[in-house]
Design an enzyme around this catalytic site. Structure first.
Site, PDB file in Angstrom:
ATOM      1  N   TRP A  25       1.771  14.493   1.090  1.00 26.40           N
ATOM      2  CA  TRP A  25       1.419  13.127   1.026  1.00 26.40           C
ATOM      3  C   TRP A  25       2.446  12.121   1.749  1.00 26.40           C
ATOM      4  CZ3 TRP A  25      -2.956  11.647  -0.143  1.00 26.40           C
ATOM      5  CH2 TRP A  25      -3.588  12.218  -1.147  1.00 26.40           C
TER       6      TRP A  25
ATOM      7  N   LYS B 297      -2.049   9.747 -12.755  1.00 26.65           N
ATOM      8  CA  LYS B 297      -1.342  11.023 -13.178  1.00 26.65           C
ATOM      9  C   LYS B 297      -0.703  11.109 -14.696  1.00 26.65           C
ATOM     10  CE  LYS B 297      -1.374  11.792  -8.683  1.00 26.65           C
ATOM     11  NZ  LYS B 297      -2.601  12.565  -7.837  1.00 26.65           N
TER      12      LYS B 297
ATOM     13  N   ASP C  55       7.633   7.129  -2.961  1.00 27.70           N
ATOM     14  CA  ASP C  55       6.354   7.497  -3.461  1.00 27.70           C
ATOM     15  C   ASP C  55       6.518   8.148  -4.983  1.00 27.70           C
ATOM     16  OD1 ASP C  55       3.983   8.284  -4.323  1.00 27.70           O
ATOM     17  OD2 ASP C  55       3.395   9.212  -2.288  1.00 27.70           O
TER      18      ASP C  55
HETATM   19  C1  LIG Z   1       2.303  11.836  -4.398  1.00 31.02           C
HETATM   20  C2  LIG Z   1       1.017  11.120  -3.833  1.00 31.02           C
HETATM   21  N1  LIG Z   1       0.898  10.022  -3.039  1.00 31.02           N
HETATM   22  C3  LIG Z   1      -0.104   9.528  -2.615  1.00 31.02           C
HETATM   23  C4  LIG Z   1      -1.399   9.701  -3.078  1.00 31.02           C
HETATM   24  C5  LIG Z   1      -2.753   9.224  -2.553  1.00 31.02           C
HETATM   25  O1  LIG Z   1      -3.121   8.370  -3.638  1.00 31.02           O
HETATM   26  P1  LIG Z   1      -4.638   7.685  -3.934  1.00 31.02           P
HETATM   27  O2  LIG Z   1      -5.512   8.640  -3.799  1.00 31.02           O
HETATM   28  O3  LIG Z   1      -4.362   6.763  -5.038  1.00 31.02           O
HETATM   29  O4  LIG Z   1      -4.501   6.837  -2.569  1.00 31.02           O
HETATM   30  C6  LIG Z   1      -1.399  10.918  -3.941  1.00 31.02           C
HETATM   31  C7  LIG Z   1      -2.918  11.182  -4.806  1.00 31.02           C
HETATM   32  O5  LIG Z   1      -2.909  12.293  -5.389  1.00 31.02           O
HETATM   33  C8  LIG Z   1      -0.279  11.635  -4.524  1.00 31.02           C
HETATM   34  O6  LIG Z   1      -0.335  12.643  -5.391  1.00 31.02           O
END
Ligand SMILES: Cc1ncc(COP(=O)(O)O)c(C=O)c1O
Length: 437
Positions: free
Chosen positions: A115, A228, A203
């Site tokens: 991510w 989550k 994040d």
């Molecule tokens: C740590 C993290 N950051 C970003 C994201 C991306 O999120 P989204 O699917 O809501 O765009 C996720 C998705 O699981 C994630 O676990």
């Protein structure tokens, strides 16, 4: 538990507390005695405005968010924030330093998993500043993988970056910064530039509300998708320090990239997160989860509980490793409390593990499917060794493309200790051999 439900360890969207689902099903018909359902009610109604203010207060109280920071409710998920943080923080930097060339502005990225890597790709795509890797965990893995939190000594931050980005918990790879600042796997706050208004962006999508946030007040931005630990998909929470609520149009006049109005933190803040229609139902459910959390003892309660749950699963994993049944995909000390990833060793063993888990109503355990391209030599060193397990090669040439599977156990807040114990008993049963016959 309703008899039709299973124990769902999915990585997100993920399990929600049953009483929250029950309350929501009632509110779908009648929100707050208005006679109007929560999916129907106007976001501008007094009842909803009072509700969103209440949700904000619950987050502020439970995470100890200081008055220096605003709490915003928005949409677009974590991926939307990959772009929004870059655009807003570059606009801020432009207003602070209008005469710098783009090449003299930097964006520092700490890359510890898929991510943060995806966020880094978006920063490179948007441009507007020099991209700088403060650290890339793959460099410190013997297999070139995201399996570790690098040691403090190897981080290299720029002196005055526009932003410093990290992902606290890597949902796919199962690595997380340690909560104890004395741990070598903690985030190296002490190495950051000495600036009172640090441009630090975290994040927290997959660990939000699961435990306290270290040095929250030192962050410019903390964001999290709700899906989550907090509620259904569709809601994104952004905690933003007030000096980052900048006039993005003024910055654009000095040459910054124009920011879409729905991504401007200042616009969202000025309008109390009601610039446009917010995800009303998702906010409602997040509010119920937050009220429930408060009754249970807040984030401190979950921190203890989640630690216990993770200790149990890691305990079974280590036992399986000793007997050559499981292999962790993460180095000791870097493992996540929320997402625990491992392989089941042996031909067809992973499929057996998953099938029997499903039989027992333990679902959502299949690991993330990622495709890796590795140079042939690397495959020889690592990939071939694992082909019988959960890595499959499906391409040839100079590079092999490998699909990494494995098991991922997501232990978000709604997973109880009792449900965790059921999984752990199953893992132990599998280790002693009965499951592998
Ligand atoms: C740590 C993290 N950051 C970003 C994201 C991306 O999120 P989204 O699917 O809501 O765009 C996720 C998705 O699981 C994630 O676990």
């Amino acid at each position: 538990m309703s008899s039709s439900r299973v124990i769902y360890f999915g990585p997100g969207p993920s399990a929600l507390p049953e009483d929250v689902l029950e309350q929501t099903s009632k509110a779908l018909f009648n929100f707050n005695d208005t006679g109007i359902g929560i999916a129907e009610v106007s976001h501008r109604s007094k009842d909803f405005q009072t509700y969103i203010t209440h949700c904000e207060a619950l987050i502020r109280e439970q995470l100890h968010v200081p008055p220096t920071h605003k709490i915003l409710f928005t949409q677009g998920g974590g991926s939307g924030q990959f772009s929004a943080v870059v655009l807003n923080m570059l606009a801020r930097h432009r207003l602070l330093h209008p005469n710098l060339d783009d090449d003299d502005r930097t964006m520092d990225y700490v890359i510890t998993g898929s991510w943060s890597n995806a966020a880094a790709d978006e920063a490179k795509r948007l441009g507007g500043a020099k991209f700088h890797v403060a650290v890339d965990a793959r460099t410190y893995s013997k297999d070139g993988k995201f399996d570790n939190i690098p040691p403090h000594a190897v981080y290299n931050f720029s002196p005055d970056p526009a932003l410093i980005y990290y992902c606290e918990n890597e949902t796919v790879n199962g690595v997380q910064f340690a909560k104890d600042e004395n741990s070598p796997a903690s985030f190296p706050f002490h190495l950051l530039p000495k600036d009172k208004l640090l441009p630090l962006v975290g994040d927290y999508s997959s660990s939000f509300m699961s435990r306290r946030i270290p040095r929250l007040a030192d962050h410019a931005i903390i964001y999290a998708g709700a899906q989550k630990n907090l509620g259904p998909a569709g809601l994104t929470i952004v905690i933003v320090r007030q000096d980052c609520l900048v006039d993005v149009d003024a910055a654009a006049r000095y040459g910054a990239t124009p920011v879409p109005v729905t991504m401007s933190y200042k616009t969202l803040s000025d309008k109390g997160s009601l610039f446009n229609t917010p995800p009303v139902l998702a906010i409602y459910m997040a509010g119920l989860v937050l009220e429930r959390n408060k009754k249970l003892g807040g984030v401190e309660y979950y921190e203890d509980l989640n630690q216990k749950k993770a200790d149990k699963v890691y305990g079974a994993l280590r036992e399986g490793e000793k007997r050559g049944i499981f292999r962790s995909l993460v180095n000791i000390g870097s493992g996540s409390m929320m997402n625990i990833v491992f392989e089941v060793l042996g031909e067809g063993a992973e499929a057996k593990f998953l099938a029997e888990a499903e039989n027992r109503g333990l679902k959502g355990l299949k690991g993330h499917r990622s495709v890796y391209s590795m140079p042939l030599q690397r495959c020889a060193d690592y990939g071939y060794r694992s082909l019988g397990g959960t890595m499959q090669a499906f391409d040839a040439g100079n590079c092999l493309t490998l699909s990494l599977t494995g098991i991922r156990v997501s232990l978000y807040n709604a997973i109880t200790e009792d449900q965790t114990s059921k999984l752990v008993s199953y893992m132990k049963w599998f280790i002693v051999g009965e499951g592998r016959q």
